[in-house]
Design a protein around this motif. Structure first.
Motif, PDB file in Angstrom:
ATOM      1  N   GLU A  10       0.897  -1.128   0.034  1.00 39.31           N
ATOM      2  CA  GLU A  10      -0.070   0.036   0.062  1.00 39.31           C
ATOM      3  C   GLU A  10       0.854   1.063  -0.217  1.00 39.31           C
ATOM      4  N   LEU A  11       0.737   2.063  -0.951  1.00 37.75           N
ATOM      5  CA  LEU A  11       1.440   3.368  -1.059  1.00 37.75           C
ATOM      6  C   LEU A  11       0.938   4.244  -0.039  1.00 37.75           C
ATOM      7  N   PRO A  12       2.005   5.147   0.445  1.00 35.51           N
ATOM      8  CA  PRO A  12       1.653   5.929   1.605  1.00 35.51           C
ATOM      9  C   PRO A  12       0.331   7.098   0.911  1.00 35.51           C
ATOM     10  N   ALA A  13      -0.635   7.244   1.761  1.00 41.37           N
ATOM     11  CA  ALA A  13      -1.862   7.908   1.204  1.00 41.37           C
ATOM     12  C   ALA A  13      -1.340   9.292   1.104  1.00 41.37           C
ATOM     13  N   VAL A  69      -8.604  14.500 -10.280  1.00 37.44           N
ATOM     14  CA  VAL A  69      -7.644  13.459 -10.859  1.00 37.44           C
ATOM     15  C   VAL A  69      -6.461  13.809 -10.529  1.00 37.44           C
ATOM     16  N   ALA A  70      -6.272  15.204 -10.529  1.00 40.08           N
ATOM     17  CA  ALA A  70      -4.840  15.867 -10.010  1.00 40.08           C
ATOM     18  C   ALA A  70      -4.394  15.443  -8.561  1.00 40.08           C
ATOM     19  N   TYR A  71      -5.348  15.264  -7.795  1.00 47.65           N
ATOM     20  CA  TYR A  71      -4.875  14.870  -6.169  1.00 47.65           C
ATOM     21  C   TYR A  71      -4.284  13.624  -6.425  1.00 47.65           C
ATOM     22  N   VAL A  72      -5.120  12.688  -7.399  1.00 53.53           N
ATOM     23  CA  VAL A  72      -4.404  11.327  -7.333  1.00 53.53           C
ATOM     24  C   VAL A  72      -2.988  11.415  -7.983  1.00 53.53           C
ATOM     25  N   MET A  73      -2.875  12.024  -9.331  1.00 54.07           N
ATOM     26  CA  MET A  73      -1.625  12.225  -9.998  1.00 54.07           C
ATOM     27  C   MET A  73      -0.730  12.709  -8.854  1.00 54.07           C
ATOM     28  N   ASP A  74      -0.850  13.688  -7.984  1.00 53.09           N
ATOM     29  CA  ASP A  74       0.262  14.133  -6.958  1.00 53.09           C
ATOM     30  C   ASP A  74       0.418  13.176  -6.022  1.00 53.09           C
ATOM     31  N   MET A  75      -0.605  12.151  -5.561  1.00 54.52           N
ATOM     32  CA  MET A  75      -0.141  10.994  -4.793  1.00 54.52           C
ATOM     33  C   MET A  75       0.823  10.120  -5.546  1.00 54.52           C
ATOM     34  N   ALA A 113      -6.304  10.192  -1.253  1.00 54.17           N
ATOM     35  CA  ALA A 113      -5.777   9.214  -2.310  1.00 54.17           C
ATOM     36  C   ALA A 113      -5.120   8.054  -1.767  1.00 54.17           C
ATOM     37  N   THR A 114      -5.489   6.875  -2.165  1.00 54.71           N
ATOM     38  CA  THR A 114      -4.654   5.608  -1.665  1.00 54.71           C
ATOM     39  C   THR A 114      -4.400   4.736  -2.763  1.00 54.71           C
ATOM     40  N   ALA A 115      -3.622   3.975  -2.740  1.00 56.70           N
ATOM     41  CA  ALA A 115      -3.214   3.027  -3.867  1.00 56.70           C
ATOM     42  C   ALA A 115      -2.525   1.729  -3.189  1.00 56.70           C
ATOM     43  N   THR A 116      -2.752   0.486  -4.271  1.00 55.00           N
ATOM     44  CA  THR A 116      -2.145  -0.690  -3.713  1.00 55.00           C
ATOM     45  C   THR A 116      -1.475  -1.129  -5.039  1.00 55.00           C
ATOM     46  N   VAL A 117      -0.294  -1.691  -4.923  1.00 54.86           N
ATOM     47  CA  VAL A 117       0.548  -2.001  -5.986  1.00 54.86           C
ATOM     48  C   VAL A 117      -0.015  -3.506  -6.577  1.00 54.86           C
ATOM     49  N   THR A 118      -0.402  -3.541  -7.552  1.00 61.48           N
ATOM     50  CA  THR A 118      -1.007  -4.841  -8.493  1.00 61.48           C
ATOM     51  C   THR A 118       0.071  -5.503  -9.160  1.00 61.48           C
ATOM     52  N   ARG A 124       7.813  -0.798 -14.303  1.00 63.74           N
ATOM     53  CA  ARG A 124       6.682  -0.136 -14.220  1.00 63.74           C
ATOM     54  C   ARG A 124       5.987  -0.764 -13.172  1.00 63.74           C
ATOM     55  N   VAL A 125       5.337   0.124 -12.396  1.00 65.12           N
ATOM     56  CA  VAL A 125       4.630  -0.382 -11.052  1.00 65.12           C
ATOM     57  C   VAL A 125       3.077   0.060 -11.503  1.00 65.12           C
ATOM     58  N   SER A 126       2.482  -0.947 -11.331  1.00 62.81           N
ATOM     59  CA  SER A 126       0.848  -0.667 -11.774  1.00 62.81           C
ATOM     60  C   SER A 126       0.052  -0.914 -10.377  1.00 62.81           C
ATOM     61  N   CYS A 127      -0.941  -0.027 -10.366  1.00 70.33           N
ATOM     62  CA  CYS A 127      -1.553  -0.035  -9.074  1.00 70.33           C
ATOM     63  C   CYS A 127      -3.123   0.204  -9.206  1.00 70.33           C
ATOM     64  N   ASP A 128      -3.688  -0.080  -8.274  1.00 71.83           N
ATOM     65  CA  ASP A 128      -5.348   0.190  -8.173  1.00 71.83           C
ATOM     66  C   ASP A 128      -5.380   1.449  -7.180  1.00 71.83           C
ATOM     67  N   PHE A 129      -6.121   2.459  -7.699  1.00 66.96           N
ATOM     68  CA  PHE A 129      -6.227   3.456  -6.525  1.00 66.96           C
ATOM     69  C   PHE A 129      -7.672   3.954  -6.321  1.00 66.96           C
ATOM     70  N   ALA A 130      -7.728   4.711  -5.300  1.00 63.08           N
ATOM     71  CA  ALA A 130      -9.117   5.394  -4.866  1.00 63.08           C
ATOM     72  C   ALA A 130      -8.939   6.802  -4.525  1.00 63.08           C
ATOM     73  N   LEU A 131      -9.701   7.624  -4.629  1.00 66.23           N
ATOM     74  CA  LEU A 131      -9.710   8.915  -4.098  1.00 66.23           C
ATOM     75  C   LEU A 131     -11.086   8.904  -3.390  1.00 66.23           C
TER      76      LEU A 131
END
Lengths: 136, 148
Positions: A8-11, A59-65, A94-99, A109-116
């Motif tokens: 889980e990436l730092p929120a 969307v920019a908040y997610v990009m900044d995360m 904004a949170t994300a989990t590496v998939t 290349r790091v793939s992740c699922d995210f949510a705001l």
């Protein structure tokens, strides 16, 4: 932080969505829609009592995360599904989990699922992202 | 509300104008988000959306009109899916190209009849090199069938 599947990436948290940000973005987006600028219009349209954040800001908040987590990286792709609005004074996170983690030449290349998520209403954007990070 | 026939808009050109990310504007945008502008001239990546939307040759209201939808009836963004071949740079002019990909009609319990319009826009360098593409979708609520 070790980047591996399931990590889980730092929120990234915005404690209070600012109407001033909406004012700055309105001319940049060439979007004079008053639901971002005038509470009386929001009320008149039956959309509540608070200004509605422009979708691209969310969307920019997610990009900044993503960029905070991978400051040397670049976003390769995203999918964004808009589920709900964000309103002025909302607290969002904004949170994300590496998939997935793949080597591609001289980068990873790091793939992740995210949510705001908004504290008051849960998910407002869900999606996926791929970030390319240079190998060191 | 009278529900029009599904408009035949697939293939409608959204080849637009050139768009240059201005340094001052990028700085203001970054500062409004609490982030520092990139010292090497990379623009905030959200410019994928801003540049394509601003310079696609149609306003959002105009795009709604093409799809026989009044913007006052409340279009909703459904999704936005960008892909980047390289970071977008401040000061470089990009040509916007694109088209409406499809429009489909669906029915939901919450919104009634709705049209979902999907369009793809590209940002190309002036030498034709593609820097990014974005496929966006808008939802046009048409109301309930029995509202005629």
């Amino acid at each position: 932080m070790k980047i591996e599947i399931g990590a889980e990436l730092p929120a990234y948290r915005i404690e209070s969505v600012s109407p001033e940000t909406m004012k700055v973005w309105a001319p940049i987006l060439r979007d004079p829609n008053p639901i971002h600028l005038d509470r009386e219009v929001v009320k008149a349209k039956g959309l509540g009592e608070r200004l509605i954040n422009q979708g691209p800001i969310n969307v920019a908040y997610v990009m900044d995360m993503l960029m905070r987590n991978f400051p040397q990286g670049r976003i390769v792709s995203m999918t964004n599904r808009f589920v709900d609005n964000v309103y002025e004074d909302d607290a969002v996170e904004a949170t994300a989990t590496v998939t997935g983690v793949e080597q591609a030449g001289d980068e990873t290349r790091v793939s992740c699922d995210f949510a705001l998520k908004a504290d008051e209403r849960s998910v407002v954007i869900s999606g996926t992202a791929v970030v390319a990070v240079p190998n060191t | 509300m009278t529900i029009p026939d599904l408009p035949d808009v697939a293939g409608y050109s959204l080849d637009g104008e050139t768009y240059t990310i201005e340094s001052d504007e990028n700085r203001d945008l970054c500062e409004s988000l609490g982030v520092a502008p990139d010292p090497e001239g990379k623009a905030h990546p959200i410019y994928y959306y801003i540049a394509t939307q601003v310079a696609m040759g149609e306003t959002v209201a105009g795009l709604c009109n093409v799809c026989a939808f009044d913007i006052e009836d409340g279009p909703m963004m459904g999704g936005s899916n960008p892909s980047f071949n390289a970071p977008l740079m401040v000061g470089e002019p990009y040509q916007v190209r694109g088209q409406i990909d499809s429009i489909v009609r669906k029915e939901s319990r919450k919104l009634g009849i709705m049209d979902i319009m999907t369009y793809t826009l590209h940002l190309d360098r002036l030498n034709g090199e593609r820097m990014c593409s974005a496929t966006n979708s808008w939802i046009f609520p048409r109301g309930q069938k029995n509202e005629d």
